[in-house]
Scaffold this motif. Structure first.
Motif, PDB file in Angstrom:
ATOM      1  N   SER A 101       5.247  21.671 -57.856  1.00 56.26           N
ATOM      2  CA  SER A 101       4.105  22.272 -57.158  1.00 56.26           C
ATOM      3  C   SER A 101       2.984  21.279 -56.886  1.00 56.26           C
ATOM      4  O   SER A 101       2.152  21.502 -56.003  1.00 56.26           O
ATOM      5  N   GLN A 102       2.917  20.187 -57.656  1.00 59.39           N
ATOM      6  CA  GLN A 102       1.923  19.149 -57.421  1.00 59.39           C
ATOM      7  C   GLN A 102       2.604  17.783 -57.327  1.00 59.39           C
ATOM      8  O   GLN A 102       2.035  16.768 -57.705  1.00 59.39           O
ATOM      9  N   GLY A 103       3.819  17.790 -56.771  1.00 59.42           N
ATOM     10  CA  GLY A 103       4.594  16.553 -56.703  1.00 59.42           C
ATOM     11  C   GLY A 103       4.089  15.618 -55.623  1.00 59.42           C
ATOM     12  O   GLY A 103       4.034  15.978 -54.445  1.00 59.42           O
ATOM     13  N   VAL A 104       3.755  14.411 -55.998  1.00 61.41           N
ATOM     14  CA  VAL A 104       3.186  13.458 -55.056  1.00 61.41           C
ATOM     15  C   VAL A 104       4.236  12.936 -54.087  1.00 61.41           C
ATOM     16  O   VAL A 104       5.438  13.003 -54.340  1.00 61.41           O
ATOM     17  N   LEU A 105       3.754  12.401 -52.964  1.00 63.25           N
ATOM     18  CA  LEU A 105       4.563  11.546 -52.114  1.00 63.25           C
ATOM     19  C   LEU A 105       4.053  10.135 -52.375  1.00 63.25           C
ATOM     20  O   LEU A 105       2.921   9.794 -52.030  1.00 63.25           O
ATOM     21  N   LYS A 106       4.889   9.327 -53.011  1.00 66.92           N
ATOM     22  CA  LYS A 106       4.497   7.985 -53.453  1.00 66.92           C
ATOM     23  C   LYS A 106       4.951   6.926 -52.445  1.00 66.92           C
ATOM     24  O   LYS A 106       6.058   6.984 -51.924  1.00 66.92           O
ATOM     25  N   ARG A 107       4.049   5.954 -52.200  1.00 69.31           N
ATOM     26  CA  ARG A 107       4.389   4.777 -51.404  1.00 69.31           C
ATOM     27  C   ARG A 107       4.440   3.568 -52.332  1.00 69.31           C
ATOM     28  O   ARG A 107       3.467   3.248 -53.015  1.00 69.31           O
ATOM     29  N   PHE A 108       5.596   2.909 -52.347  1.00 65.98           N
ATOM     30  CA  PHE A 108       5.870   1.804 -53.265  1.00 65.98           C
ATOM     31  C   PHE A 108       6.120   0.550 -52.444  1.00 65.98           C
ATOM     32  O   PHE A 108       7.163   0.426 -51.806  1.00 65.98           O
ATOM     33  N   LYS A 109       5.144  -0.379 -52.422  1.00 64.49           N
ATOM     34  CA  LYS A 109       5.301  -1.635 -51.698  1.00 64.49           C
ATOM     35  C   LYS A 109       5.979  -2.635 -52.621  1.00 64.49           C
ATOM     36  O   LYS A 109       5.382  -3.105 -53.594  1.00 64.49           O
ATOM     37  N   ALA A 110       7.228  -2.945 -52.308  1.00 64.40           N
ATOM     38  CA  ALA A 110       8.030  -3.778 -53.204  1.00 64.40           C
ATOM     39  C   ALA A 110       7.693  -5.262 -53.053  1.00 64.40           C
ATOM     40  O   ALA A 110       7.229  -5.710 -52.001  1.00 64.40           O
ATOM     41  N   ASN A 111       7.978  -5.993 -54.112  1.00 66.28           N
ATOM     42  CA  ASN A 111       7.764  -7.433 -54.141  1.00 66.28           C
ATOM     43  C   ASN A 111       9.129  -8.111 -54.247  1.00 66.28           C
ATOM     44  O   ASN A 111       9.603  -8.430 -55.332  1.00 66.28           O
TER      45      ASN A 111
ATOM     46  N   ILE B 160       3.931  -4.615 -55.383  1.00 66.20           N
ATOM     47  CA  ILE B 160       2.659  -5.167 -54.932  1.00 66.20           C
ATOM     48  C   ILE B 160       1.573  -4.103 -54.993  1.00 66.20           C
ATOM     49  O   ILE B 160       0.430  -4.352 -55.386  1.00 66.20           O
ATOM     50  N   GLN B 161       1.954  -2.864 -54.622  1.00 69.18           N
ATOM     51  CA  GLN B 161       0.981  -1.770 -54.577  1.00 69.18           C
ATOM     52  C   GLN B 161       1.701  -0.435 -54.670  1.00 69.18           C
ATOM     53  O   GLN B 161       2.797  -0.270 -54.138  1.00 69.18           O
ATOM     54  N   VAL B 162       1.089   0.522 -55.361  1.00 67.81           N
ATOM     55  CA  VAL B 162       1.557   1.902 -55.395  1.00 67.81           C
ATOM     56  C   VAL B 162       0.407   2.795 -54.948  1.00 67.81           C
ATOM     57  O   VAL B 162      -0.694   2.726 -55.504  1.00 67.81           O
ATOM     58  N   THR B 163       0.658   3.617 -53.927  1.00 72.79           N
ATOM     59  CA  THR B 163      -0.355   4.556 -53.444  1.00 72.79           C
ATOM     60  C   THR B 163       0.301   5.910 -53.209  1.00 72.79           C
ATOM     61  O   THR B 163       1.518   6.054 -53.298  1.00 72.79           O
ATOM     62  N   TYR B 164      -0.530   6.908 -52.869  1.00 76.87           N
ATOM     63  CA  TYR B 164      -0.064   8.285 -52.762  1.00 76.87           C
ATOM     64  C   TYR B 164      -0.619   8.922 -51.481  1.00 76.87           C
ATOM     65  O   TYR B 164      -1.753   8.632 -51.084  1.00 76.87           O
ATOM     66  N   LEU B 165       0.187   9.788 -50.884  1.00 79.72           N
ATOM     67  CA  LEU B 165      -0.240  10.465 -49.658  1.00 79.72           C
ATOM     68  C   LEU B 165      -1.366  11.440 -49.955  1.00 79.72           C
ATOM     69  O   LEU B 165      -1.276  12.264 -50.867  1.00 79.72           O
ATOM     70  N   ARG B 166      -2.403  11.353 -49.138  1.00 75.45           N
ATOM     71  CA  ARG B 166      -3.514  12.304 -49.208  1.00 75.45           C
ATOM     72  C   ARG B 166      -3.802  12.809 -47.797  1.00 75.45           C
ATOM     73  O   ARG B 166      -4.181  12.032 -46.914  1.00 75.45           O
TER      74      ARG B 166
ATOM     75  N   THR C  52      -3.938   6.751 -50.913  1.00 74.96           N
ATOM     76  CA  THR C  52      -4.941   6.587 -51.947  1.00 74.96           C
ATOM     77  C   THR C  52      -4.318   6.022 -53.218  1.00 74.96           C
ATOM     78  O   THR C  52      -3.164   6.312 -53.532  1.00 74.96           O
ATOM     79  N   GLY C  53      -5.106   5.240 -53.929  1.00 73.85           N
ATOM     80  CA  GLY C  53      -4.639   4.727 -55.204  1.00 73.85           C
ATOM     81  C   GLY C  53      -4.763   5.731 -56.330  1.00 73.85           C
ATOM     82  O   GLY C  53      -4.302   5.481 -57.454  1.00 73.85           O
ATOM     83  N   SER C  54      -5.357   6.884 -56.051  1.00 72.67           N
ATOM     84  CA  SER C  54      -5.570   7.908 -57.073  1.00 72.67           C
ATOM     85  C   SER C  54      -4.386   8.871 -57.125  1.00 72.67           C
ATOM     86  O   SER C  54      -4.176   9.650 -56.189  1.00 72.67           O
ATOM     87  N   GLU C  55      -3.627   8.839 -58.193  1.00 70.31           N
ATOM     88  CA  GLU C  55      -2.522   9.782 -58.342  1.00 70.31           C
ATOM     89  C   GLU C  55      -3.044  11.212 -58.427  1.00 70.31           C
ATOM     90  O   GLU C  55      -2.423  12.141 -57.900  1.00 70.31           O
ATOM     91  N   GLU C  56      -4.192  11.402 -59.065  1.00 68.95           N
ATOM     92  CA  GLU C  56      -4.779  12.743 -59.168  1.00 68.95           C
ATOM     93  C   GLU C  56      -5.087  13.313 -57.789  1.00 68.95           C
ATOM     94  O   GLU C  56      -4.797  14.479 -57.503  1.00 68.95           O
ATOM     95  N   ALA C  57      -5.665  12.481 -56.896  1.00 63.22           N
ATOM     96  CA  ALA C  57      -5.958  12.939 -55.535  1.00 63.22           C
ATOM     97  C   ALA C  57      -4.671  13.238 -54.782  1.00 63.22           C
ATOM     98  O   ALA C  57      -4.596  14.195 -54.002  1.00 63.22           O
ATOM     99  N   GLY C  58      -3.640  12.433 -55.029  1.00 61.87           N
ATOM    100  CA  GLY C  58      -2.352  12.690 -54.400  1.00 61.87           C
ATOM    101  C   GLY C  58      -1.736  13.996 -54.841  1.00 61.87           C
ATOM    102  O   GLY C  58      -1.147  14.726 -54.033  1.00 61.87           O
TER     103      GLY C  58
END
Length: 220
Positions: A41-51, A63-69, A79-85
């Motif tokens: 019900s609160q499952g994020v969509l994560k973006r994982f920039k690989a190195n 390199i970076q992990v962010t979440y769809l907002r 956003t870098g905030s998992e809570e906001a995602g």
């Protein structure tokens, strides 16, 4: 050389999660970007920039992990905030399932609200529509030339459905009411590289089906 040495990837993070599906944007082979859905019900969509590339891209720290907002009715951000995602997921796309990428657009499913999201990764805008078939959408596959999006389902009339580029929906196949697959769930939607074979399975029955056209042509 690594196929007999499976290890846990970095995609899910140290705490794991209810991860469902993954897509990759590989325009820069040395910096692939992975997108992962989480089915709750609160499952994020994560973006994982690989190195890195290949095997190393999933075994090294990103390199970076962010979440769809979702920002409003047309725009989104990473956003870098998992809570906001997670809050955005709760409001807009609870129960994220199938995901796929092509030519700058990321497509994904929100199962609970039966929505298809299309994110334009260049303009940071999106479109959303309700899926037009009698079941909750699940996994998706993109047709070879972009004419159709194919859907499995998770609850409803068991079958495979397709969306044309004009927004119309069609039934590819569905279970016979009262038949042996009624109440089951379709999984594993895929097309062969030449698009002449369509594959899908029934989960509870444990069977995989292959479909071809009578004329031998591709599905699109």
């Amino acid at each position: 050389e690594n196929h007999l040495k499976p290890v846990t990837t970095k995609l899910g993070g140290p705490d794991g999660g209810s991860w469902e599906s993954v897509a990759v944007e590989n325009s820069n082979p040395n910096r692939p970007v992975f997108f992962i859905t989480e089915d709750n019900s609160q499952g994020v969509l994560k973006r994982f920039k690989a190195n890195g590339n290949g095997w190393d891209s999933l075994q090294s720290d990103p390199i970076q992990v962010t979440y769809l907002r979702i920002m409003d009715g047309t725009t989104f951000e990473w956003t870098g905030s998992e809570e906001a995602g997670r809050e955005s997921a709760r409001r807009y796309f609870a129960g994220a399932e199938g995901i796929s990428y092509r030519d700058g657009t990321l497509y994904f499913i929100a199962k609970v609200s039966q929505l298809l999201y299309s994110l334009d990764l260049d303009s940071m805008t999106y479109e959303v529509e309700r899926t037009g078939f009698p079941a909750q959408p699940d996994q998706i596959a993109l047709g070879k030339y972009g004419r159709y999006i194919y859907f499995c389902e998770d609850g409803g009339t068991p079958g495979v459905y397709a969306r044309d580029v004009d927004g119309s929906y069609e039934t590819v196949f569905s279970a016979i009411r009262g038949g042996c697959y009624d109440g089951d769930e379709t999984v594993g939607i895929a097309l062969s590289p030449d698009s002449k074979r369509l594959y899908a399975g029934y989960q509870d029955a444990g069977i995989l089906m292959e479909f071809t056209r009578d004329d031998g042509l591709a599905f699109e």
